[in-house]
Design an enzyme around this catalytic site. Structure first.
Site, mmCIF file in Angstrom:
data_model
loop_
_atom_site.group_PDB
_atom_site.id
_atom_site.type_symbol
_atom_site.label_atom_id
_atom_site.label_comp_id
_atom_site.label_asym_id
_atom_site.label_seq_id
_atom_site.Cartn_x
_atom_site.Cartn_y
_atom_site.Cartn_z
ATOM 1 C CG ASN A 85 -1.664 1.302 1.421
ATOM 2 O OD1 ASN A 85 -2.486 1.662 0.577
ATOM 3 N ND2 ASN A 85 -1.365 2.039 2.486
ATOM 4 N NE ARG A 133 -10.965 1.153 -0.373
ATOM 5 C CZ ARG A 133 -12.218 0.860 -0.760
ATOM 6 N NH1 ARG A 133 -13.021 1.787 -1.223
ATOM 7 N NH2 ARG A 133 -12.662 -0.372 -0.660
ATOM 8 C CG ASP A 188 -1.795 5.928 -0.170
ATOM 9 O OD1 ASP A 188 -1.690 4.879 0.476
ATOM 10 O OD2 ASP A 188 -2.791 6.192 -0.883
ATOM 11 C CG ASP A 202 0.311 -4.018 6.015
ATOM 12 O OD1 ASP A 202 0.090 -4.405 7.183
ATOM 13 O OD2 ASP A 202 0.581 -2.827 5.737
ATOM 14 C CG HIS A 247 -5.661 1.767 4.237
ATOM 15 N ND1 HIS A 247 -6.260 2.872 4.776
ATOM 16 C CD2 HIS A 247 -5.620 0.854 5.236
ATOM 17 C CE1 HIS A 247 -6.526 2.655 6.062
ATOM 18 N NE2 HIS A 247 -6.154 1.430 6.364
ATOM 19 C CD GLU A 292 -4.355 -5.028 8.469
ATOM 20 O OE1 GLU A 292 -4.416 -4.654 9.652
ATOM 21 O OE2 GLU A 292 -3.883 -4.311 7.559
ATOM 22 C CG ASN A 325 -3.415 -8.721 14.419
ATOM 23 O OD1 ASN A 325 -3.458 -7.963 15.391
ATOM 24 N ND2 ASN A 325 -3.625 -8.294 13.198
HETATM 25 C C1 AAO Z 1 4.353 4.346 12.705
HETATM 26 C C2 AAO Z 1 4.104 5.253 13.906
HETATM 27 C C3 AAO Z 1 3.226 6.428 13.497
HETATM 28 C C4 AAO Z 1 3.840 7.156 12.299
HETATM 29 C C5 AAO Z 1 4.034 6.169 11.181
HETATM 30 C C6 AAO Z 1 4.629 6.782 9.923
HETATM 31 O O1 AAO Z 1 3.473 4.506 14.930
HETATM 32 O O2 AAO Z 1 3.108 7.307 14.606
HETATM 33 O O3 AAO Z 1 2.956 8.176 11.882
HETATM 34 O O4 AAO Z 1 4.878 5.112 11.644
HETATM 35 O O5 AAO Z 1 5.998 6.999 10.048
HETATM 36 C C7 AAO Z 1 2.292 -0.437 12.005
HETATM 37 C C8 AAO Z 1 1.958 0.291 13.299
HETATM 38 C C9 AAO Z 1 1.905 1.793 13.083
HETATM 39 C C10 AAO Z 1 3.190 2.275 12.429
HETATM 40 C C11 AAO Z 1 3.272 1.557 11.082
HETATM 41 C C12 AAO Z 1 4.472 1.977 10.251
HETATM 42 O O6 AAO Z 1 0.718 -0.168 13.771
HETATM 43 O O7 AAO Z 1 1.773 2.416 14.366
HETATM 44 O O8 AAO Z 1 3.152 3.690 12.271
HETATM 45 O O9 AAO Z 1 3.395 0.150 11.336
HETATM 46 O O10 AAO Z 1 5.638 1.790 10.945
HETATM 47 C C13 AAO Z 1 -5.422 0.794 10.416
HETATM 48 C C14 AAO Z 1 -5.260 0.068 9.086
HETATM 49 C C15 AAO Z 1 -4.605 -1.280 9.229
HETATM 50 C C16 AAO Z 1 -3.308 -1.189 10.038
HETATM 51 C C17 AAO Z 1 -3.687 -0.585 11.386
HETATM 52 C C18 AAO Z 1 -2.470 -0.452 12.302
HETATM 53 O O11 AAO Z 1 -6.530 -0.066 8.468
HETATM 54 O O12 AAO Z 1 -4.293 -1.736 7.929
HETATM 55 O O13 AAO Z 1 -4.231 0.725 11.180
HETATM 56 N N1 AAO Z 1 -2.639 -2.486 10.169
HETATM 57 C C19 AAO Z 1 -1.491 -2.835 9.293
HETATM 58 C C20 AAO Z 1 -0.404 -3.589 10.041
HETATM 59 C C21 AAO Z 1 0.275 -2.680 11.029
HETATM 60 C C22 AAO Z 1 1.015 -1.566 10.282
HETATM 61 C C23 AAO Z 1 0.320 -1.138 9.062
HETATM 62 C C24 AAO Z 1 -0.870 -1.695 8.619
HETATM 63 C C25 AAO Z 1 1.020 -0.178 8.196
HETATM 64 O O14 AAO Z 1 -0.946 -4.726 10.625
HETATM 65 O O15 AAO Z 1 1.162 -3.360 11.877
HETATM 66 O O16 AAO Z 1 1.162 -0.413 11.143
HETATM 67 O O17 AAO Z 1 1.848 -0.953 7.338
HETATM 68 C C26 AAO Z 1 -10.028 1.674 12.800
HETATM 69 C C27 AAO Z 1 -10.066 1.153 11.390
HETATM 70 C C28 AAO Z 1 -8.841 0.340 11.061
HETATM 71 C C29 AAO Z 1 -7.583 1.087 11.413
HETATM 72 C C30 AAO Z 1 -7.666 1.459 12.913
HETATM 73 C C31 AAO Z 1 -6.385 2.102 13.402
HETATM 74 O O18 AAO Z 1 -10.170 0.570 13.714
HETATM 75 O O19 AAO Z 1 -11.191 0.333 11.225
HETATM 76 O O20 AAO Z 1 -8.841 0.072 9.663
HETATM 77 O O21 AAO Z 1 -6.478 0.215 11.195
HETATM 78 O O22 AAO Z 1 -8.802 2.292 13.082
HETATM 79 O O23 AAO Z 1 -6.415 3.448 13.215
HETATM 80 C C32 AAO Z 1 -11.979 0.028 17.425
HETATM 81 C C33 AAO Z 1 -12.806 0.012 16.183
HETATM 82 C C34 AAO Z 1 -11.936 -0.285 14.986
HETATM 83 C C35 AAO Z 1 -10.969 0.811 14.875
HETATM 84 C C36 AAO Z 1 -10.181 0.781 16.147
HETATM 85 C C37 AAO Z 1 -9.174 1.878 16.215
HETATM 86 O O24 AAO Z 1 -11.391 -1.239 17.662
HETATM 87 O O25 AAO Z 1 -13.801 -0.948 16.312
HETATM 88 O O26 AAO Z 1 -12.669 -0.358 13.803
HETATM 89 O O27 AAO Z 1 -11.018 0.973 17.274
HETATM 90 O O28 AAO Z 1 -9.823 3.110 16.121
#
Ligand code: AAO
Length: 484
Positions: free
Chosen positions: A100, A154, A163, A193, A197, A230, A293
């Site tokens: 992505n 997206r 992006d 992953d 998006h 994912e 996970n």
């Molecule tokens: C890091 C730093 C950031 C910095 C960034 C850029 O932490 O501060 O800005 O670097 O330099 C992982 C870490 C991130 C990290 C990133 C890159 O988790 O913290 O950022 O590596 O190093 C969304 C996505 C989902 C993603 C998830 C973490 O949709 O795809 O965020 N997961 C994957 C991987 C993950 C990885 C990435 C993607 C990036 O598994 O390890 O990030 O490659 C809602 C939405 C979700 C959204 C969440 C989080 O969820 O539905 O889609 O996930 O928000 O914002 C309840 C709700 C639930 C909601 C959730 C949170 O549970 O029911 O729907 O609350 O609000």
């Protein structure tokens, strides 16, 4: 794209989070292969940004700087050697593919393989990508976008990660070169992953241009890679998982959430009688299922009261239910110990990952939890393999938190998550005989190291399970590990 292409008789994969390739190869040969594991999700193998300013957090691996196969887990030779050795013992490899985005903007700009980037110009020379390969105009996803605005989810940046525009044929080709190279090396599929998006029609083009799995690694001819996307969909957002199931499988986040609730007694186990789509879960064949996970075990992604290794008794209960029940394609989590939710894997002062050590009782040391080596968990992998396609029959419950069921005439399990003892004669669907409970122990020669259960000629057995026992379940099945 929905067939994991496991070797025959295998059913379960494990995410060896942040493991090194050489250690995984050894783990395939000494443990996963012999014990019937089907596959492994490995951490992203492509080069990522080195982030010393945050002391090498686990999440630096989600910041790609190129598609060269060099990370803290190892280099290209080590990766391909691992795939070959694991396939040789019947264990498949699935790659966490970050397609992505590229990195965010940081002060440091050197990758794990020495590549650099010029963030101001969206320039990643080691691919190469430049400004035209990203989505414009520049924007960043906000929390409310998930509810209103699919186009922003997206086309804008996730957490400031640059992006990529998968609508561009050039970008598609770079991604395909990377993924097809991995297929040629013998991998069996991919976790996509941040699939939410990316536009489903762009993903479809990419999937359809992937090569068939490599027959030299034992895959049937014409086999397509297993793809699980994912997509976090707990309901109520503008983007639905149903936009992705026509393409390939999807990570079912509701699965672990509901089972975590039930096994923490926030919901009675008896309600699990119709576990599956009637609970709002995906169709079984579409679902990659798991309890925790790498994100939600530490409050990233879809966090919120997910069971992890830290609440081990309830966690083992939830995992046993996942593996005993026919629904879905299960994935186990294998963690390193953490209190700081940003901390990376065990490492030395140079930032090199330090390997797990293996203790005499099969558990891991050196900061690695290795849930997959817990007896209650790996014995349930054998239970699931033994149960095969056998239907769930003879459901029994006490109207509360005691439940039991059979899988065909192959296997039987009973849970007691009540605060009182279970003392019940139940139908096990198994031939008469003495069976070793595979939770409290296993068979060793002609005796059981844990509890034993005597099944009568009518298939029934007296199941006594105290509420204060070390684990909340007993499980028995046909086959050498359980039947005396
Ligand atoms: C890091 C730093 C950031 C910095 C960034 C850029 O932490 O501060 O800005 O670097 O330099 C992982 C870490 C991130 C990290 C990133 C890159 O988790 O913290 O950022 O590596 O190093 C969304 C996505 C989902 C993603 C998830 C973490 O949709 O795809 O965020 N997961 C994957 C991987 C993950 C990885 C990435 C993607 C990036 O598994 O390890 O990030 O490659 C809602 C939405 C979700 C959204 C969440 C989080 O969820 O539905 O889609 O996930 O928000 O914002 C309840 C709700 C639930 C909601 C959730 C949170 O549970 O029911 O729907 O609350 O609000």
């Amino acid at each position: 794209y929905k067939n994991p292409h496991y070797a025959s008789g295998r059913t379960t994969m494990v995410h060896l989070f942040e493991w090194k390739w050489d250690d995984i190869a050894a783990e395939c040969e000494r443990f996963l292969g012999p014990r019937g594991f089907g596959g492994i999700q490995v951490s992203p193998p492509n080069e990522n940004l080195v982030i010393w300013s945050r002391n090498r957090p686990w999440w630096e691996r989600y910041q790609p700087i190129s598609y060269r196969l060099v990370t803290r887990s190892g280099n290209e030779n080590q990766f391909s050697n691992m795939v070959r050795r694991c396939n040789n013992v019947g264990v498949r490899i699935y790659v966490d593919a970050i397609i992505n985005h590229m990195t965010g903007t940081w002060n440091e700009n050197v990758g794990t393989g020495g590549s650099t980037a010029n963030f101001e110009n969206w320039h990643y020379p080691a691919v190469p990508y430049g400004r035209n390969d990203f989505n414009w105009p520049h924007c960043v996803i906000t929390g409310s976008d998930y509810n209103c605005c699919p186009d922003r989810v997206r086309n804008c940046e996730l957490s400031g990660l640059k992006d990529l525009n998968q609508g561009s044929d050039y970008v598609r080709q770079q991604i395909l070169n990377y993924m097809n190279r991995l297929i040629d090396m013998g991998v069996a599929g991919f976790r996509i992953d941040a699939a939410k998006h990316m536009w489903p029609h762009d993903l479809r083009v990419i999937y359809d241009r992937l090569r068939n799995l490599n027959t030299a690694h034992g895959f049937p001819s014409g086999a397509r890679p297993y793809i699980y996307q994912e997509v976090i969909d707990l309901g109520g957002e503008a983007i639905s998982r149903n936009e992705y199931t026509p393409l390939a499988a999807v990570t079912e986040f509701r699965f672990g959430l509901e089972l975590s609730q039930a096994f923490q007694r926030r919901n009675q186990l008896r309600w699990l009688v119709n576990w599956g789509p009637q609970w709002g879960l995906l169709a079984s064949g579409d679902a990659l299922t798991f309890i925790d996970n790498h994100d939600n075990q530490r409050g990233h992604g879809a966090g919120g009261n997910i069971l992890t290794y830290k609440q081990s008794r309830q966690y083992k209960g939830a995992i046993a239910f996942m593996l005993a029940h026919p629904y879905g394609y299960p994935q186990l989590m294998s963690s390193f110990a953490f209190t700081d939710t940003e901390a990376g894997p065990p490492m030395n002062s140079r930032g090199d990952i330090t390997s797990p050590t293996i203790n005499a009782d099969n558990s891991c040391g050196n900061g690695w939890i290795c849930e997959h080596r817990w007896r209650q968990i790996h014995n349930m992998v054998v239970f699931r393999n033994t149960a095969g396609n056998g239907a769930l029959t003879n459901w029994w419950d006490n109207g509360s938190n005691q439940i039991a069921f059979c899988r065909g005439n192959q296997a039987f399990i009973a849970f007691n998550n009540d605060a009182w003892d279970m003392d019940q004669t139940l139908q096990t669907c198994l031939p008469a005989g003495t069976y070793c409970d595979i939770i409290s122990g296993a068979r060793s020669g002609n005796r059981c190291t844990g509890k034993s259960i005597v099944v009568g000629s009518d298939g029934r057995a007296l199941i006594i399970h105290r509420s204060n026992e070390y684990d909340m379940m007993v499980a028995i099945h046909r086959g050498a590990d359980s039947r005396l």
